[in-house]
Motif scaffolding. Sequence first.
Motif, mmCIF file in Angstrom:
data_model
loop_
_atom_site.group_PDB
_atom_site.id
_atom_site.type_symbol
_atom_site.label_atom_id
_atom_site.label_comp_id
_atom_site.label_asym_id
_atom_site.label_seq_id
_atom_site.Cartn_x
_atom_site.Cartn_y
_atom_site.Cartn_z
ATOM 1 N N ALA A 54 58.867 -9.902 -36.871
ATOM 2 C CA ALA A 54 59.208 -9.434 -37.916
ATOM 3 C C ALA A 54 58.775 -10.788 -39.166
ATOM 4 O O ALA A 54 58.172 -11.429 -38.944
ATOM 5 C CB ALA A 54 60.627 -10.251 -37.741
ATOM 6 N N PHE A 55 58.636 -10.098 -40.167
ATOM 7 C CA PHE A 55 57.630 -11.060 -41.341
ATOM 8 C C PHE A 55 58.937 -10.614 -42.851
ATOM 9 O O PHE A 55 59.467 -9.558 -42.815
ATOM 10 C CB PHE A 55 56.958 -10.708 -41.435
ATOM 11 C CG PHE A 55 55.489 -10.107 -40.182
ATOM 12 C CD1 PHE A 55 54.795 -11.942 -40.480
ATOM 13 C CD2 PHE A 55 55.515 -9.899 -39.643
ATOM 14 C CE1 PHE A 55 54.192 -11.519 -38.980
ATOM 15 C CE2 PHE A 55 54.601 -9.875 -38.919
ATOM 16 C CZ PHE A 55 53.907 -10.989 -38.094
ATOM 17 N N ILE A 56 58.584 -11.447 -43.720
ATOM 18 C CA ILE A 56 59.080 -11.047 -45.188
ATOM 19 C C ILE A 56 58.141 -10.274 -45.632
ATOM 20 O O ILE A 56 56.783 -10.889 -46.157
ATOM 21 C CB ILE A 56 59.511 -12.554 -45.773
ATOM 22 C CG1 ILE A 56 60.857 -13.188 -45.033
ATOM 23 C CG2 ILE A 56 60.191 -11.805 -47.237
ATOM 24 C CD1 ILE A 56 60.889 -14.310 -45.697
ATOM 25 N N VAL A 57 58.020 -9.306 -46.115
ATOM 26 C CA VAL A 57 57.016 -8.390 -46.646
ATOM 27 C C VAL A 57 57.191 -8.232 -48.365
ATOM 28 O O VAL A 57 58.756 -8.716 -48.535
ATOM 29 C CB VAL A 57 57.305 -7.323 -45.608
ATOM 30 C CG1 VAL A 57 58.121 -6.745 -45.971
ATOM 31 C CG2 VAL A 57 55.987 -6.807 -46.564
ATOM 32 N N GLY A 58 56.362 -7.704 -48.640
ATOM 33 C CA GLY A 58 56.419 -6.607 -50.795
ATOM 34 C C GLY A 58 56.595 -7.503 -51.252
ATOM 35 O O GLY A 58 56.157 -9.212 -51.449
ATOM 36 N N GLY A 59 57.641 -7.284 -52.078
ATOM 37 C CA GLY A 59 57.504 -7.996 -53.789
ATOM 38 C C GLY A 59 58.091 -9.364 -53.536
ATOM 39 O O GLY A 59 57.747 -10.742 -54.780
ATOM 40 N N ALA A 60 58.767 -10.141 -52.003
ATOM 41 C CA ALA A 60 59.203 -10.994 -52.575
ATOM 42 C C ALA A 60 58.669 -12.022 -52.390
ATOM 43 O O ALA A 60 58.672 -13.301 -53.133
ATOM 44 C CB ALA A 60 60.406 -11.598 -51.403
ATOM 45 N N ILE A 61 57.408 -12.081 -51.651
ATOM 46 C CA ILE A 61 56.297 -12.561 -51.604
ATOM 47 C C ILE A 61 55.779 -12.584 -52.807
ATOM 48 O O ILE A 61 55.158 -13.979 -52.787
ATOM 49 C CB ILE A 61 55.522 -12.256 -50.325
ATOM 50 C CG1 ILE A 61 56.604 -12.623 -48.612
ATOM 51 C CG2 ILE A 61 54.058 -13.488 -50.272
ATOM 52 C CD1 ILE A 61 57.512 -14.330 -49.177
ATOM 53 N N ARG A 62 55.053 -11.516 -52.927
ATOM 54 C CA ARG A 62 54.344 -11.618 -54.109
ATOM 55 C C ARG A 62 54.567 -12.420 -55.406
ATOM 56 O O ARG A 62 54.663 -13.016 -56.273
ATOM 57 C CB ARG A 62 54.253 -10.237 -54.474
ATOM 58 C CG ARG A 62 54.054 -9.147 -56.360
ATOM 59 C CD ARG A 62 54.102 -7.909 -55.938
ATOM 60 N NE ARG A 62 55.845 -8.401 -56.474
ATOM 61 C CZ ARG A 62 56.507 -7.490 -56.710
ATOM 62 N NH1 ARG A 62 56.415 -6.016 -56.118
ATOM 63 N NH2 ARG A 62 57.737 -7.383 -57.575
#
Length: 449
Positions: A54-62
């Motif tokens: 499980a990973f945090i992905v997409g716009g939030a990390i960007r």
Amino acid sequence: MIRKLLRKVFRRAAPGSDSAPALIPVQTHGITAADVSHAARKVCTVLQEAGFQAFIVGGAIRDLLVDQTPKDYDVATSATPEEVRRLFRRARIIGRRFRIVHVMIGQEMIEVSTFRALQDASTTSTDAHGRVLHDNVFGNQHEDALRRDFTVNALYYDPSTEHIIDYHHGVADLQQKTLRMIGDPKLRYREDPVRMLRAVRLGAKLGLAIDPVARRPIREMAELMDNVPAARLFDEMLKLLLSGHAVKCLTELREQGLHHGLLPLLDVILEQPMGERFVWLSLENTDQRVSEGKPVSPGFLFATLLWHEVLVNWEARKARGEHTHPALFEAMDEVLSVQGEKLAITRRIAGDIKDIWALQPRFEKRAGKAPFRLLEQPRYRAGWDFLRLRAQSGEIDMELVDWWANFADASGHEREGMLSPAEPGTAKRRRRRRRRPAGGGARGNGEAS
Ligand code: ATP
Ligand code: MG
């Protein structure tokens, strides 16, 4: 020399397709687990403890990498939607095109999606233009990364190790301020034409230049937007208009000649000098409100975008001899129904739009009881803000706007003194006329500052 160049080209041409992703440690990227939302962290921990990735992905990390506050958090996992749902008390599976799980942790909602496989003819159904209709074949993380739209959106953050897993040089692209498509842009736009809108919106929001390879085909492919379901187009337009960078986005769309294909409602508006000024003022006003953290109502915004269409339609009807008031209501309905074919404006927002429009002629009545009744309308403030924009754009005289501001501030006694003398016969006419339902609805999400 040539061999070196070729190597470089090949490395670019197949970013991450077979090579291992870069593992970027926290010392390099600087995002600690404490920087991300508690809820997103919690979702990852629960999934990982149950044995899933499980990973945090997409716009939030960007967004965190460029020091912006993420709007929302997405989690990507190896667990299937059913497996995710079983692990959380408040979770439900939603969506048809993409089945995802909404997990509530406290007040926060986290969108959890299962790693997806690559899109190919055998796993994917498309329409006649190549647009992907259903796409629920699950895959591994590597495949999931290839399916995302832009390199900066394919960054996976593991809150337990604080590493970023970067398959497509997204961190480097972010540093170089480039929005680069993963894979062949033409193919990716054909699969999902909304990616053209996303390119413009994300470029404006993040201050990134759209990579020429991704930018060039947009003009010729804009007509593919015609096949996007109206409800999805409306969602994306709303995101773009409420992004806080609406002026920049629309300027970009226009520079590309894109507003024709992409935004039917802007076709006409941007070509009328008065309408253009009005729309631009409204968008500046909206961006300003977003940057100040004030609420923005979609109804108000769409009311401004479509107002000049209503005006033109209304004037034509009056010229044909239709009565002022019914002509306005007919014009409103016609404009909304024409736009609704392309852009599924929700019924609720359409109601808000009409409320604001219907108040406009009522501001012209400054005699008798009418002004007192108008002040009591729940949408008075939104209506007045709209009136002010009309004056600022040069459509009407600012004197009317100021009069209403003074009238609203004045005491009861002073108000009586401000009224115009009643027109002869008005009172009798009013008594005979059946009362029309109030122009303002019951909802009060106006633009009050
Ligand atoms: P923001 O939330 O700021 O609007 P976002 O990139 O997070 O931007 P979301 O709609 O939340 O946008 O999507 C989350 C992630 O899902 C994206 O970062 C991207 O990786 C992927 N994604 C979203 N839409 C598409 C699409 N049309 N095609 C491919 N991948 C997409
Ligand atoms: Mg997001």
